[in-house]
Design a protein around this motif. Structure first.
Motif, PDB file in Angstrom:
ATOM      1  N   ARG A 271       0.835  -1.198   0.000  1.00  0.00           N
ATOM      2  CA  ARG A 271       0.000   0.000   0.000  1.00  0.00           C
ATOM      3  C   ARG A 271       0.872   1.251   0.000  1.00  0.00           C
ATOM      4  N   GLY A 272       1.920   1.239   0.802  1.00  0.00           N
ATOM      5  CA  GLY A 272       2.813   2.384   0.868  1.00  0.00           C
ATOM      6  C   GLY A 272       3.488   2.649  -0.470  1.00  0.00           C
ATOM      7  N   ILE A 273       3.926   1.584  -1.146  1.00  0.00           N
ATOM      8  CA  ILE A 273       4.563   1.729  -2.458  1.00  0.00           C
ATOM      9  C   ILE A 273       3.582   2.302  -3.465  1.00  0.00           C
ATOM     10  N   PHE A 274       2.336   1.796  -3.455  1.00  0.00           N
ATOM     11  CA  PHE A 274       1.310   2.313  -4.366  1.00  0.00           C
ATOM     12  C   PHE A 274       1.055   3.802  -4.132  1.00  0.00           C
ATOM     13  N   LEU A 275       0.926   4.188  -2.871  1.00  0.00           N
ATOM     14  CA  LEU A 275       0.628   5.576  -2.549  1.00  0.00           C
ATOM     15  C   LEU A 275       1.739   6.519  -2.982  1.00  0.00           C
ATOM     16  N   VAL A 276       2.975   6.165  -2.674  1.00  0.00           N
ATOM     17  CA  VAL A 276       4.075   7.070  -2.977  1.00  0.00           C
ATOM     18  C   VAL A 276       4.291   7.183  -4.484  1.00  0.00           C
ATOM     19  N   ILE A 277       4.109   6.101  -5.233  1.00  0.00           N
ATOM     20  CA  ILE A 277       4.280   6.156  -6.690  1.00  0.00           C
ATOM     21  C   ILE A 277       3.153   6.965  -7.338  1.00  0.00           C
ATOM     22  N   THR A 278       1.909   6.743  -6.897  1.00  0.00           N
ATOM     23  CA  THR A 278       0.783   7.495  -7.447  1.00  0.00           C
ATOM     24  C   THR A 278       0.929   8.985  -7.156  1.00  0.00           C
ATOM     25  N   GLY A 279       1.270   9.308  -5.917  1.00  0.00           N
ATOM     26  CA  GLY A 279       1.462  10.703  -5.553  1.00  0.00           C
ATOM     27  C   GLY A 279       2.581  11.345  -6.351  1.00  0.00           C
ATOM     28  N   ALA A 280       3.655  10.595  -6.581  1.00  0.00           N
ATOM     29  CA  ALA A 280       4.800  11.131  -7.321  1.00  0.00           C
ATOM     30  C   ALA A 280       4.438  11.421  -8.779  1.00  0.00           C
ATOM     31  N   ILE A 281       3.626  10.552  -9.379  1.00  0.00           N
ATOM     32  CA  ILE A 281       3.191  10.778 -10.770  1.00  0.00           C
ATOM     33  C   ILE A 281       2.369  12.062 -10.861  1.00  0.00           C
ATOM     34  N   PHE A 282       1.430  12.233  -9.933  1.00  0.00           N
ATOM     35  CA  PHE A 282       0.621  13.452  -9.923  1.00  0.00           C
ATOM     36  C   PHE A 282       1.505  14.683  -9.705  1.00  0.00           C
ATOM     37  N   TRP A 283       2.499  14.543  -8.851  1.00  0.00           N
ATOM     38  CA  TRP A 283       3.397  15.655  -8.572  1.00  0.00           C
ATOM     39  C   TRP A 283       4.172  16.042  -9.838  1.00  0.00           C
ATOM     40  N   GLY A 284       4.659  15.028 -10.553  1.00  0.00           N
ATOM     41  CA  GLY A 284       5.419  15.286 -11.766  1.00  0.00           C
ATOM     42  C   GLY A 284       4.596  15.964 -12.844  1.00  0.00           C
ATOM     43  N   VAL A 285       3.403  15.436 -13.106  1.00  0.00           N
ATOM     44  CA  VAL A 285       2.530  16.026 -14.119  1.00  0.00           C
ATOM     45  C   VAL A 285       2.068  17.417 -13.676  1.00  0.00           C
ATOM     46  N   GLY A 286       1.851  17.578 -12.371  1.00  0.00           N
ATOM     47  CA  GLY A 286       1.453  18.886 -11.853  1.00  0.00           C
ATOM     48  C   GLY A 286       2.524  19.939 -12.083  1.00  0.00           C
ATOM     49  N   GLY A 287       3.790  19.528 -12.015  1.00  0.00           N
ATOM     50  CA  GLY A 287       4.875  20.458 -12.280  1.00  0.00           C
ATOM     51  C   GLY A 287       4.866  20.953 -13.712  1.00  0.00           C
ATOM     52  N   THR A 288       4.577  20.055 -14.641  1.00  0.00           N
ATOM     53  CA  THR A 288       4.500  20.438 -16.047  1.00  0.00           C
ATOM     54  C   THR A 288       3.314  21.366 -16.290  1.00  0.00           C
ATOM     55  N   ALA A 289       2.204  21.083 -15.618  1.00  0.00           N
ATOM     56  CA  ALA A 289       1.030  21.957 -15.744  1.00  0.00           C
ATOM     57  C   ALA A 289       1.337  23.343 -15.181  1.00  0.00           C
ATOM     58  N   ALA A 290       2.145  23.392 -14.119  1.00  0.00           N
ATOM     59  CA  ALA A 290       2.538  24.683 -13.543  1.00  0.00           C
ATOM     60  C   ALA A 290       3.367  25.490 -14.536  1.00  0.00           C
ATOM     61  N   LYS A 291       4.224  24.813 -15.288  1.00  0.00           N
ATOM     62  CA  LYS A 291       5.024  25.497 -16.307  1.00  0.00           C
ATOM     63  C   LYS A 291       4.105  26.149 -17.342  1.00  0.00           C
ATOM     64  N   LYS A 292       3.010  25.467 -17.692  1.00  0.00           N
ATOM     65  CA  LYS A 292       2.039  26.058 -18.610  1.00  0.00           C
ATOM     66  C   LYS A 292       1.421  27.316 -18.004  1.00  0.00           C
ATOM     67  N   LEU A 293       1.162  27.286 -16.691  1.00  0.00           N
ATOM     68  CA  LEU A 293       0.581  28.449 -16.028  1.00  0.00           C
ATOM     69  C   LEU A 293       1.538  29.636 -16.052  1.00  0.00           C
ATOM     70  N   PHE A 294       2.839  29.377 -15.894  1.00  0.00           N
ATOM     71  CA  PHE A 294       3.818  30.468 -15.951  1.00  0.00           C
ATOM     72  C   PHE A 294       3.829  31.117 -17.333  1.00  0.00           C
ATOM     73  N   GLU A 295       3.494  30.349 -18.364  1.00  0.00           N
ATOM     74  CA  GLU A 295       3.431  30.903 -19.715  1.00  0.00           C
ATOM     75  C   GLU A 295       2.267  31.892 -19.866  1.00  0.00           C
ATOM     76  N   TYR A 296       1.284  31.783 -18.964  1.00  0.00           N
ATOM     77  CA  TYR A 296       0.182  32.742 -18.953  1.00  0.00           C
ATOM     78  C   TYR A 296       0.530  33.985 -18.145  1.00  0.00           C
TER      79      TYR A 296
END
Length: 313
Positions: free
Chosen positions: A5-30
């Motif tokens: 369960r711990g492995i699943f949680l940390v990997i899922t959270g990390a994926i969201f964190w990574g994609v969220g960072g890219t989405a933030a870069k799009k926001l800076f372009e605005y």
């Protein structure tokens, strides 16, 4: 089961964190200011987490965490030097560079945790640690230089903020565990976000923003960054510390770079050199090694209620 369960949680959270960072870069372009974005995402995500705690779990913990002076001080320190520091340095690195480099640099945290534990003489350097440290350092070298020592492939400010983000993540990981012995992760993460957001509000209040300038697409990115890239990502990461050691959560969370790199290259069309891909593979190799190695770094991994955060390895 707890470890899986711990492995699943940390990997899922990390994926969201990574994609969220890219989405933030799009926001800076605005033209969105990094201070405003960090302030807003922390305040909204923190309130959402405490709301979930109120309806789903022990609601008495929401204010109960403030009744003990020592715990309250610890929570404030965690909110400022852990949560806020991780958020701001990470976003600043993205603003000056891109999400891929910022995310990969942030995951120097496992190396910093291992070195910290060695200096404190609370662990010994094992072959497992040597391999993970080597993969992380080699990966970061190729990432930053693209195989050329004479010239960095990313701006210096992005590197500095990225390294500071790694230090902040190491502190965040180690500092969170004592609080989790007595309170739910929703309470700790929620209040830490609100504390960090309130502190940064003195620099850039969240209401000082021209909302009419944002498009529907920008609002979508903002919602994703706040809900998935902040609230869920941090919650899952902290929750994983209930069944994994800080070093394990930090290492497994390194899957975030894969999500950040793929979305940066294929979505934002950022250039990525051959040696940078090689560096990324080194860091991903560290993740796979950690995930496939079933041996826990300490017996506390099977007994999270008894574990001590610094005595790992």
């Amino acid at each position: 089961m707890n470890r899986s369960r711990g492995i699943f949680l940390v990997i899922t959270g990390a994926i969201f964190w990574g994609v969220g960072g890219t989405a933030a870069k799009k926001l800076f372009e605005y033209g969105i200011d990094v201070n405003w974005l960090v302030t807003t995402r922390l305040l909204i995500a923190g309130l959402l987490l405490l709301t979930i705690q109120y309806f789903k779990k022990d609601r008495s913990q929401i204010f109960g965490v403030w009744k003990t002076g020592k715990t309250a001080v610890h929570l404030v320190i965690f909110g400022l030097l852990g949560m806020l520091a991780v958020q701001y340095t990470y976003m600043a690195s993205i603003e000056h560079g891109n999400a891929a480099v910022a995310t990969l640099l942030q995951y120097l945290a496992p190396v910093m945790i291992i070195l910290y534990l060695l200096l404190r003489k609370q662990t010994i350097l094992t072959q497992r640690d040597l391999l993970t440290v080597s993969l992380a350092l080699i990966g970061c070298f190729f990432l930053l230089t693209n195989g050329s020592i004479s010239q960095l492939s990313v701006p210096a400010p992005a590197i500095i903020w990225g390294i500071l983000s790694g230090i902040a993540l190491a502190f965040y990981t180690l500092n969170a565990v004592p609080l989790l012995k007595h309170y739910d992760s929703l309470v700790i993460v929620g209040w830490a976000m609100i504390i960090g957001g309130c502190a940064l509000s003195f620099i850039h209040p969240p209401w000082q923003m021209n909302f009419n300038s944002l498009t529907l697409e920008a609002y979508f990115y903002l919602a994703f960054v706040i809900i998935f890239g902040t609230m869920i990502a941090f919650w899952f990461y902290i929750e994983s510390l209930q069944s994994l050691s800080p070093k394990e959560s930090s290492l497994l969370g390194s899957i975030e770079p894969l999500a950040a790199v793929l979305t940066t290259v294929f979505w934002l069309k950022e250039p990525f050199g051959y040696f940078q891909w090689l560096g990324t593979l080194c860091i991903i190799g560290m993740i796979l090694f950690m995930a496939l190695n079933k041996k826990t770094s300490s017996s506390s991994s099977q007994h999270p209620e008894k574990k001590e955060p610094l005595k790992v390895g």
